[in-house]
Design a protein around this motif. Structure first.
Motif, PDB file in Angstrom:
ATOM      1  N   GLN A  19       0.886  -1.292  -0.134  1.00 47.05           N
ATOM      2  CA  GLN A  19       0.196   0.060   0.030  1.00 47.05           C
ATOM      3  C   GLN A  19       0.960   1.278  -0.002  1.00 47.05           C
ATOM      4  OE1 GLN A  19      -3.401   0.019  -0.394  1.00 47.05           O
ATOM      5  NE2 GLN A  19      -2.907  -2.024  -0.607  1.00 47.05           N
ATOM      6  N   ALA A  20       2.276   1.287   0.029  1.00 48.38           N
ATOM      7  CA  ALA A  20       3.079   2.358   0.029  1.00 48.38           C
ATOM      8  C   ALA A  20       2.794   3.124  -1.176  1.00 48.38           C
ATOM      9  CB  ALA A  20       4.603   1.899   0.008  1.00 48.38           C
ATOM     10  N   PHE A  21       2.847   4.469  -1.056  1.00 46.09           N
ATOM     11  CA  PHE A  21       2.551   5.409  -2.085  1.00 46.09           C
ATOM     12  C   PHE A  21       1.320   5.258  -3.025  1.00 46.09           C
ATOM     13  CE2 PHE A  21       7.063   5.773  -0.599  1.00 46.09           C
ATOM     14  CZ  PHE A  21       7.132   7.435  -0.720  1.00 46.09           C
ATOM     15  N   ARG A  22       0.348   4.401  -2.748  1.00 42.91           N
ATOM     16  CA  ARG A  22      -0.803   4.467  -3.280  1.00 42.91           C
ATOM     17  C   ARG A  22      -1.869   5.333  -3.302  1.00 42.91           C
ATOM     18  NH1 ARG A  22      -0.996  -1.142  -5.055  1.00 42.91           N
ATOM     19  NH2 ARG A  22       1.118  -1.910  -5.234  1.00 42.91           N
ATOM     20  N   LYS A  23      -1.631   6.203  -2.141  1.00 39.93           N
ATOM     21  CA  LYS A  23      -2.525   7.158  -1.617  1.00 39.93           C
ATOM     22  C   LYS A  23      -2.001   8.533  -1.374  1.00 39.93           C
ATOM     23  CE  LYS A  23      -5.712   5.683   0.993  1.00 39.93           C
ATOM     24  NZ  LYS A  23      -6.491   4.858   2.208  1.00 39.93           N
ATOM     25  N   ALA A  24      -2.560   9.651  -2.066  1.00 38.60           N
ATOM     26  CA  ALA A  24      -1.970  10.756  -1.813  1.00 38.60           C
ATOM     27  C   ALA A  24      -2.843  11.734  -0.667  1.00 38.60           C
ATOM     28  CB  ALA A  24      -1.921  11.852  -3.033  1.00 38.60           C
ATOM     29  N   LEU A  25      -2.246  12.384   0.458  1.00 39.08           N
ATOM     30  CA  LEU A  25      -2.891  13.026   1.304  1.00 39.08           C
ATOM     31  C   LEU A  25      -2.515  14.448   1.586  1.00 39.08           C
ATOM     32  CD1 LEU A  25      -2.153   9.947   3.860  1.00 39.08           C
ATOM     33  CD2 LEU A  25      -4.205  10.624   2.648  1.00 39.08           C
ATOM     34  N   LEU A  26      -3.240  15.032   2.269  1.00 36.76           N
ATOM     35  CA  LEU A  26      -2.960  16.482   2.907  1.00 36.76           C
ATOM     36  C   LEU A  26      -2.694  16.218   4.247  1.00 36.76           C
ATOM     37  CD1 LEU A  26      -5.323  19.131   1.296  1.00 36.76           C
ATOM     38  CD2 LEU A  26      -3.087  18.799   1.051  1.00 36.76           C
ATOM     39  N   VAL A  27      -1.504  16.759   4.806  1.00 41.00           N
ATOM     40  CA  VAL A  27      -1.297  16.628   6.118  1.00 41.00           C
ATOM     41  C   VAL A  27      -0.958  17.735   6.639  1.00 41.00           C
ATOM     42  CG1 VAL A  27      -0.493  14.170   5.974  1.00 41.00           C
ATOM     43  CG2 VAL A  27       1.125  15.890   5.748  1.00 41.00           C
ATOM     44  N   ARG A  28      -0.901  17.913   7.964  1.00 37.28           N
ATOM     45  CA  ARG A  28      -0.479  19.259   8.896  1.00 37.28           C
ATOM     46  C   ARG A  28       1.010  19.129   8.898  1.00 37.28           C
ATOM     47  NH1 ARG A  28      -4.613  22.394  10.679  1.00 37.28           N
ATOM     48  NH2 ARG A  28      -6.691  21.282  10.737  1.00 37.28           N
ATOM     49  N   PHE A  29       1.615  20.200   8.177  1.00 37.53           N
ATOM     50  CA  PHE A  29       3.334  20.108   8.181  1.00 37.53           C
ATOM     51  C   PHE A  29       3.733  21.291   7.664  1.00 37.53           C
ATOM     52  CE2 PHE A  29       7.445  19.062   6.673  1.00 37.53           C
ATOM     53  CZ  PHE A  29       8.229  18.292   7.544  1.00 37.53           C
ATOM     54  N   PRO A  30       4.890  22.044   8.328  1.00 40.10           N
ATOM     55  CA  PRO A  30       5.326  21.479   9.399  1.00 40.10           C
ATOM     56  C   PRO A  30       4.919  21.981  10.841  1.00 40.10           C
ATOM     57  CG  PRO A  30       6.459  23.467   8.556  1.00 40.10           C
ATOM     58  CD  PRO A  30       5.346  23.201   7.542  1.00 40.10           C
ATOM     59  N   HIS A  31       3.769  22.669  10.691  1.00 39.70           N
ATOM     60  CA  HIS A  31       3.230  22.866  11.915  1.00 39.70           C
ATOM     61  C   HIS A  31       1.632  22.960  11.635  1.00 39.70           C
ATOM     62  CE1 HIS A  31       2.070  26.964  10.213  1.00 39.70           C
ATOM     63  NE2 HIS A  31       3.586  26.985   9.885  1.00 39.70           N
ATOM     64  N   GLN A  32       0.904  22.940  12.764  1.00 39.02           N
ATOM     65  CA  GLN A  32      -0.543  22.871  12.925  1.00 39.02           C
ATOM     66  C   GLN A  32      -1.347  23.668  11.964  1.00 39.02           C
ATOM     67  OE1 GLN A  32      -2.371  20.210  14.088  1.00 39.02           O
ATOM     68  NE2 GLN A  32      -0.342  19.320  14.352  1.00 39.02           N
ATOM     69  N   ASP A  33      -0.737  24.917  11.654  1.00 41.47           N
ATOM     70  CA  ASP A  33      -1.519  25.832  10.757  1.00 41.47           C
ATOM     71  C   ASP A  33      -0.959  25.713   9.394  1.00 41.47           C
ATOM     72  OD1 ASP A  33      -2.889  26.943  13.101  1.00 41.47           O
ATOM     73  OD2 ASP A  33      -1.029  28.361  13.642  1.00 41.47           O
ATOM     74  N   ALA A  34      -0.284  24.805   8.992  1.00 38.68           N
ATOM     75  CA  ALA A  34      -0.020  24.707   7.493  1.00 38.68           C
ATOM     76  C   ALA A  34      -0.197  23.359   7.070  1.00 38.68           C
ATOM     77  CB  ALA A  34       1.595  24.720   7.467  1.00 38.68           C
ATOM     78  N   TRP A  35      -0.555  23.182   5.756  1.00 37.55           N
ATOM     79  CA  TRP A  35      -0.970  21.772   4.898  1.00 37.55           C
ATOM     80  C   TRP A  35       0.023  21.434   3.818  1.00 37.55           C
ATOM     81  CZ3 TRP A  35      -4.688  18.606   6.703  1.00 37.55           C
ATOM     82  CH2 TRP A  35      -5.703  19.041   7.519  1.00 37.55           C
ATOM     83  N   THR A  36       0.503  20.166   3.681  1.00 40.08           N
ATOM     84  CA  THR A  36       1.241  19.942   2.609  1.00 40.08           C
ATOM     85  C   THR A  36       0.782  18.766   1.836  1.00 40.08           C
ATOM     86  OG1 THR A  36       3.507  19.814   1.586  1.00 40.08           O
ATOM     87  CG2 THR A  36       2.995  18.766   3.707  1.00 40.08           C
TER      88      THR A  36
END
Length: 217
Positions: free
Chosen positions: A118-135
């Protein structure tokens, strides 16, 4: 004079937009082919082109690398080849120092290249590098072993956060699943988005469905 300067700047920008992707593509291809071409050094010196013909043959190492990969895959598909590979794995996994490196790389390659992985099968938005940012990130699995024991029963996911514009380097982080948002885009589309620093954005799912509907009508 000002109009001429603006025109020249426009022409220069247009030319750059045309040739920059070509130059980068050629550079990457040259790097890959040059690396694979070193496979020719696996042959005995007397069998190399410079010894047989008196000159080097660019790209022959690529053909040799392809032949080795194809032959290895063909060998692994039969019973005798599988036994030889098992013996090879046994030797490498029992060799001090070598076993540590080999086992780590093998686990990663099996995860990334396996059809069931399942590696690299799904693209996500995560909070990084802090809680007020998304990547943009890629899910690589879920925590296991000691990490899972330390985190408890809460729902976590393991993700890889690539850097821009070079996605081959990045950060491995473990985050709450509730702090992620799944993206309706392929891994290729997500990689293009990362590499282009957000310039090449894939269309929204609603726009894609509307376009497909218009094409059918």
């Amino acid at each position: 004079m000002k109009h001429i300067k603006m025109t020249l700047r426009g022409y220069l920008a247009a030319g750059l937009l045309i040739w920059l992707p070509v130059a980068v593509t050629l550079w990457v291809l040259n790097l890959i082919i040059g690396t694979l071409d070193q496979t020719i050094n696996l042959l005995p010196r007397m069998w190399r082109p410079e010894s047989l013909f008196g000159f080097d043959i660019p790209g022959l190492g690529v053909v040799l690398a392809f032949a080795i990969l194809l032959g290895t895959g063909f060998m692994a598909a039969n019973v005798l080849g599988q036994k030889l590979l098992d013996l090879w794995n046994l030797i490498l996994t029992r060799t001090p120092v070598v076993s540590t490196i080999y086992n780590s790389v093998k686990q990663v390659s099996d995860t990334l290249l396996s059809d069931s992985g399942q590696a690299f099968r799904k693209a996500l938005l995560v909070r990084f590098p802090h809680q007020d940012a998304w990547t943009v990130a890629f899910q690589t699995g879920t925590p296991a072993g000691q990490v899972k024991q330390q985190l408890g029963e809460e729902d976590f996911v393991s993700v890889y956060v690539p850097t821009t514009p070079n996605p081959t380097s990045g950060y491995f982080i473990i985050v709450h699943k509730r702090d992620t948002r799944e993206l309706e885009m392929s891994v290729d589309e997500a990689l293009k988005y990362v590499i282009s620093m957000g310039v090449v954005a894939p269309p929204a799912p609603a726009d894609v469905r509307k376009q497909e509907s218009d094409e059918r009508n």
